[in-house]
Design an enzyme around this catalytic site. Structure first.
Site, PDB file in Angstrom:
ATOM      1  N   HIS A   1       0.859  -1.180   0.000  1.00 37.40           N
ATOM      2  CA  HIS A   1       0.000   0.000   0.000  1.00 37.40           C
ATOM      3  C   HIS A   1       0.900   1.237   0.000  1.00 37.40           C
ATOM      4  O   HIS A   1       2.055   1.178   0.422  1.00 37.40           O
ATOM      5  CB  HIS A   1      -0.894   0.014   1.228  1.00 37.40           C
ATOM      6  CG  HIS A   1      -1.976  -1.015   1.198  1.00 37.40           C
ATOM      7  ND1 HIS A   1      -3.097  -0.917   1.985  1.00 37.40           N
ATOM      8  CD2 HIS A   1      -2.118  -2.161   0.490  1.00 37.40           C
ATOM      9  CE1 HIS A   1      -3.891  -1.962   1.762  1.00 37.40           C
ATOM     10  NE2 HIS A   1      -3.301  -2.728   0.852  1.00 37.40           N
TER      11      HIS A   1
ATOM     12  N   GLU B   1       1.173   3.911   1.821  1.00 38.92           N
ATOM     13  CA  GLU B   1       1.791   4.322   3.083  1.00 38.92           C
ATOM     14  C   GLU B   1       2.934   3.383   3.471  1.00 38.92           C
ATOM     15  O   GLU B   1       3.979   3.835   3.943  1.00 38.92           O
ATOM     16  CB  GLU B   1       0.749   4.366   4.205  1.00 38.92           C
ATOM     17  CG  GLU B   1      -0.361   5.372   3.980  1.00 38.92           C
ATOM     18  CD  GLU B   1      -1.536   4.826   3.182  1.00 38.92           C
ATOM     19  OE1 GLU B   1      -2.596   5.473   3.199  1.00 38.92           O
ATOM     20  OE2 GLU B   1      -1.417   3.763   2.530  1.00 38.92           O
TER      21      GLU B   1
ATOM     22  N   CYS C   1      -5.760   2.480   5.628  1.00 40.79           N
ATOM     23  CA  CYS C   1      -6.488   1.275   6.021  1.00 40.79           C
ATOM     24  C   CYS C   1      -5.942   0.796   7.364  1.00 40.79           C
ATOM     25  O   CYS C   1      -4.933   1.311   7.849  1.00 40.79           O
ATOM     26  CB  CYS C   1      -6.314   0.195   4.939  1.00 40.79           C
ATOM     27  SG  CYS C   1      -4.678  -0.576   4.945  1.00 40.79           S
TER      28      CYS C   1
ATOM     29  N   CYS D   1      -2.174  -0.107   7.197  1.00 38.27           N
ATOM     30  CA  CYS D   1      -1.301   1.056   7.064  1.00 38.27           C
ATOM     31  C   CYS D   1      -1.292   1.893   8.337  1.00 38.27           C
ATOM     32  O   CYS D   1      -0.242   2.412   8.741  1.00 38.27           O
ATOM     33  CB  CYS D   1      -1.732   1.891   5.866  1.00 38.27           C
ATOM     34  SG  CYS D   1      -1.441   1.058   4.292  1.00 38.27           S
TER      35      CYS D   1
END
Length: 150
Positions: free
Chosen positions: A47, A49, A77, A80
């Site tokens: 992801h 991040e 999310c 993250c």
């Protein structure tokens, strides 16, 4: 924030993954950035991040991002968010939120629901085995004189 949004768009256009971007800033300097690379790397943890955190840590030569700010094109999310907490970043700024992401097909609500369910009632059940053996490794860690604490 504009760079995080730009990374989201660039990654999406390149078909790297979903429309997410993130930047890590320390003392006004961008030290790590990333876009979602889940589908291009076949890595469900890639992801934006997490990618940005990995790059920032590599840049700094440390796993500790104390004093850093995370800019994310969307609310992180649960994975993250946990990574941001583990990194010790001090603040998160977001553009879109989780509801905006859900509208685009990225709905994390089920994960939040799962986290509040008892482990044995989750869709991916959690079952404990060989606890004593697992505890033994923690006991070794506690006694290890040269450990690097984090």
């Amino acid at each position: 924030m504009l760079r995080a949004i730009e990374l989201a768009r660039l990654g999406m256009e390149a078909n790297d993954g979903g429309p997410f971007g993130s930047v890590v800033v320390r003392d006004g300097e961008m030290i790590g950035e990333g876009n979602n690379e889940v589908t291009s790397t076949n890595d469900p943890t890639a992801h934006a991040e997490v990618v940005a955190i990995r790059r920032a840590c590599k840049h700094l030569g440390t796993f500790d991002l104390s004093g850093c700010i995370i800019y994310a094109s969307c609310e992180p999310c649960p994975m993250c968010l946990a990574a941001i907490y583990w990194s010790r970043a001090e603040r998160i700024y977001i553009a879109a939120d989780r509801h905006d992401a859900a509208r685009a097909g990225f709905d994390d609500a089920y994960i939040y629901d799962e986290l509040s369910s008892p482990p044995d009632k989750r869709n991916v059940p959690l079952e404990q085995r060989l606890r004593d053996s697992g505890i033994a490794v923690f006991d070794e860690w506690i006694a290890k004189p040269d450990k690097v604490e984090y």
